[in-house]
Write a protein that holds these residues in place. Structure first.
Motif, PDB file in Angstrom:
ATOM      1  N   ILE A  86      -3.518 -14.246  -5.570  1.00  0.00           N
ATOM      2  CA  ILE A  86      -2.413 -13.297  -5.740  1.00  0.00           C
ATOM      3  C   ILE A  86      -2.914 -11.900  -5.393  1.00  0.00           C
ATOM      4  O   ILE A  86      -3.963 -11.476  -5.890  1.00  0.00           O
ATOM      5  CB  ILE A  86      -1.912 -13.314  -7.204  1.00  0.00           C
ATOM      6  CG1 ILE A  86      -1.315 -14.690  -7.503  1.00  0.00           C
ATOM      7  CG2 ILE A  86      -0.877 -12.227  -7.478  1.00  0.00           C
ATOM      8  CD1 ILE A  86      -1.986 -15.394  -8.602  1.00  0.00           C
ATOM      9  N   ALA A  87      -2.169 -11.190  -4.557  1.00  0.00           N
ATOM     10  CA  ALA A  87      -2.489  -9.781  -4.299  1.00  0.00           C
ATOM     11  C   ALA A  87      -1.522  -8.942  -5.121  1.00  0.00           C
ATOM     12  O   ALA A  87      -0.303  -9.118  -5.004  1.00  0.00           O
ATOM     13  CB  ALA A  87      -2.337  -9.458  -2.822  1.00  0.00           C
ATOM     14  N   ALA A  88      -2.055  -8.079  -5.967  1.00  0.00           N
ATOM     15  CA  ALA A  88      -1.210  -7.115  -6.690  1.00  0.00           C
ATOM     16  C   ALA A  88      -1.405  -5.786  -5.969  1.00  0.00           C
ATOM     17  O   ALA A  88      -2.415  -5.092  -6.157  1.00  0.00           O
ATOM     18  CB  ALA A  88      -1.627  -7.016  -8.151  1.00  0.00           C
ATOM     19  N   VAL A  89      -0.461  -5.462  -5.106  1.00  0.00           N
ATOM     20  CA  VAL A  89      -0.605  -4.293  -4.228  1.00  0.00           C
ATOM     21  C   VAL A  89      -0.091  -3.060  -4.986  1.00  0.00           C
ATOM     22  O   VAL A  89       1.107  -2.854  -5.140  1.00  0.00           O
ATOM     23  CB  VAL A  89       0.132  -4.520  -2.889  1.00  0.00           C
ATOM     24  CG1 VAL A  89      -0.001  -3.301  -1.998  1.00  0.00           C
ATOM     25  CG2 VAL A  89      -0.437  -5.751  -2.195  1.00  0.00           C
ATOM     26  N   ASN A  90      -1.040  -2.277  -5.466  1.00  0.00           N
ATOM     27  CA  ASN A  90      -0.752  -1.178  -6.384  1.00  0.00           C
ATOM     28  C   ASN A  90      -0.422   0.128  -5.668  1.00  0.00           C
ATOM     29  O   ASN A  90       0.007   1.085  -6.303  1.00  0.00           O
ATOM     30  CB  ASN A  90      -1.973  -0.946  -7.290  1.00  0.00           C
ATOM     31  CG  ASN A  90      -3.242  -0.832  -6.487  1.00  0.00           C
ATOM     32  OD1 ASN A  90      -3.602  -1.747  -5.755  1.00  0.00           O
ATOM     33  ND2 ASN A  90      -3.930   0.302  -6.583  1.00  0.00           N
ATOM     34  N   GLY A  91      -0.650   0.185  -4.359  1.00  0.00           N
ATOM     35  CA  GLY A  91      -0.395   1.435  -3.624  1.00  0.00           C
ATOM     36  C   GLY A  91      -0.432   1.131  -2.142  1.00  0.00           C
ATOM     37  O   GLY A  91      -0.133   0.000  -1.723  1.00  0.00           O
ATOM     38  N   VAL A  92      -0.851   2.105  -1.374  1.00  0.00           N
ATOM     39  CA  VAL A  92      -0.825   1.915   0.076  1.00  0.00           C
ATOM     40  C   VAL A  92      -1.751   0.767   0.519  1.00  0.00           C
ATOM     41  O   VAL A  92      -2.873   0.629   0.031  1.00  0.00           O
ATOM     42  CB  VAL A  92      -1.170   3.246   0.788  1.00  0.00           C
ATOM     43  CG1 VAL A  92      -2.552   3.729   0.451  1.00  0.00           C
ATOM     44  CG2 VAL A  92      -1.026   3.141   2.274  1.00  0.00           C
ATOM     45  N   ALA A  93      -1.207  -0.073   1.400  1.00  0.00           N
ATOM     46  CA  ALA A  93      -2.002  -1.146   2.023  1.00  0.00           C
ATOM     47  C   ALA A  93      -1.905  -0.903   3.518  1.00  0.00           C
ATOM     48  O   ALA A  93      -0.815  -1.012   4.098  1.00  0.00           O
ATOM     49  CB  ALA A  93      -1.452  -2.520   1.655  1.00  0.00           C
ATOM     50  N   ALA A  94      -3.019  -0.538   4.148  1.00  0.00           N
ATOM     51  CA  ALA A  94      -2.967  -0.126   5.557  1.00  0.00           C
ATOM     52  C   ALA A  94      -4.030  -0.859   6.362  1.00  0.00           C
ATOM     53  O   ALA A  94      -5.079  -1.235   5.832  1.00  0.00           O
ATOM     54  CB  ALA A  94      -3.170   1.384   5.673  1.00  0.00           C
ATOM     55  N   GLY A  95      -3.747  -1.055   7.653  1.00  0.00           N
ATOM     56  CA  GLY A  95      -4.712  -1.697   8.542  1.00  0.00           C
ATOM     57  C   GLY A  95      -5.091  -3.075   8.019  1.00  0.00           C
ATOM     58  O   GLY A  95      -4.241  -3.837   7.540  1.00  0.00           O
ATOM     59  N   ALA A  96      -6.379  -3.374   8.076  1.00  0.00           N
ATOM     60  CA  ALA A  96      -6.830  -4.679   7.591  1.00  0.00           C
ATOM     61  C   ALA A  96      -6.494  -4.859   6.111  1.00  0.00           C
ATOM     62  O   ALA A  96      -6.289  -5.993   5.651  1.00  0.00           O
ATOM     63  CB  ALA A  96      -8.333  -4.820   7.816  1.00  0.00           C
ATOM     64  N   GLY A  97      -6.391  -3.751   5.379  1.00  0.00           N
ATOM     65  CA  GLY A  97      -6.031  -3.843   3.958  1.00  0.00           C
ATOM     66  C   GLY A  97      -4.648  -4.432   3.772  1.00  0.00           C
ATOM     67  O   GLY A  97      -4.387  -5.165   2.813  1.00  0.00           O
TER      68      GLY A  97
END
Ligand code: T3D
Length: 265
Positions: free
Chosen positions: A103-114
């Motif tokens: 599970i990814a909990a994406v808490n803010g900016v996710a950019a590029g490979a992130g």
């Protein structure tokens, strides 16, 4: 808990990995890649681990490659880089192949490979303030870490092309509407929702879930016919697990199943 660019914590039935370079929005350098690889290996080696949660420290999830490691000195010629072979590709392959949900909990900016590492996870929960950016085109690169494969499958060709070519941030709410992520939740609710999901998976029929991951991953390259054959083979494996027997018993006895998550009893 170990203090480093990766924080890793074993909880009851699942592990939590926190990308921890908040001053760089958790961008990857080699040391962070290596620490992440070790933390994932620890989760995989822990027989009691039945789910993995990945999140970011601070205001970002992950800003992809740390570009300060890529700045050429005046007159310096670019070298062919091996970061995809050595780090990014093994990482996303591993996340897809882990025998439990990630599970990814994406808490803010996710950019590029992130961004694409988050999308490679099985379930993506996003904070309402988060955003997803295929930022590669802004610096002359192409979406990597599975982006060119995942994007058209998740959001369709038209949206995938615009996301990749324009490199504009997609806010979390729109990402949910477009089917890029599973769910967008209020920022304050993200950690709790992620924990609930992990606790659910910590008591789930883990072997069956691992087979579901395998079937879904294979479907993109299979004909309908080949996929039916694969389902037959994987269902045979699922039939043999103690959790299937327990699931049926619990259903017939009208009670909650007590799944062990193990291959054999
Ligand atoms: O060479 C290879 O290995 C190929 C592999 C490539 C894989 C990739 O991931 S390529 C894509 C790399 N990532 C990016 O291009 C994203 C770069 N970052 C941004 O565009 C923006 O930072 C964000 C849109 C992500 C966030 O913007 P904002 O305004 O919210 O924050 P900011 O002020 O730009 O960033 C905050 C700090 O983090 C800032 O440092 P400072 O000024 O406070 O000292 C910024 O420089 C730093 N930071 C953010 N992203 C990176 C970074 N530092 C190094 N590398 C980064 N990727």
């Amino acid at each position: 808990m170990t203090e480093s660019s990766i924080l890793s914590e074993a909880r009851a039935g699942y592990h939590v990995i926190t990308l921890n370079r908040p001053e760089r929005l958790n961008a990857f350098n080699d040391a962070m890649h290596e620490a992440l690889r070790d933390a994932i290996a620890q989760a995989e080696a822990d027989e009691s681990c039945r789910a993995l949660l990945i999140t970011g420290a601070g205001r970002g999830f992950c800003a992809g490659q740390d570009l300060s490691d890529r700045l050429l000195k005046p007159g310096e010629k670019p070298l062919p880089r091996k970061s995809l072979e050595i780090y990014y590709n093994p990482l996303v392959r591993k996340l897809r192949a882990l025998p439990f949900p990630v599970i990814a909990a994406v808490n803010g900016v996710a950019a590029g490979a992130g961004c694409n590492i988050a999308l490679a996870c099985d379930i993506v929960l996003a904070a309402r303030s988060a955003s997803f950016t295929q930022s590669f085109a802004r610096i002359g690169l192409i979406p990597d870490s599975g982006g060119t494969w995942l994007l058209p499958r998740l959001v369709g060709e038209a949206r995938a092309r615009a996301l990749a070519l324009l490199a504009e941030p997609l806010p979390a709410e729109k990402a949910e509407q477009w089917g890029l992520v599973w769910k967008c939740v209020d920022d304050a609710a993200l950690a709790g929702e992620a924990r609930k999901l992990c606790e659910h998976f910590a008591a789930a029929p883990t072997q069956g879930l691992a087979l579901i991951k395998r079937a879904l991953d294979a479907s993109a390259g299979n004909s309908f016919d080949a996929q039916l054959d694969l389902e037959r083979d994987l269902q045979r494996e699922a039939n043999m697990t103690p959790d299937y027997a327990e699931g049926v018993r619990a259903f017939m006895e009208k009670r909650k199943p007590n799944f062990s998550g193990r291959k054999s009893s």
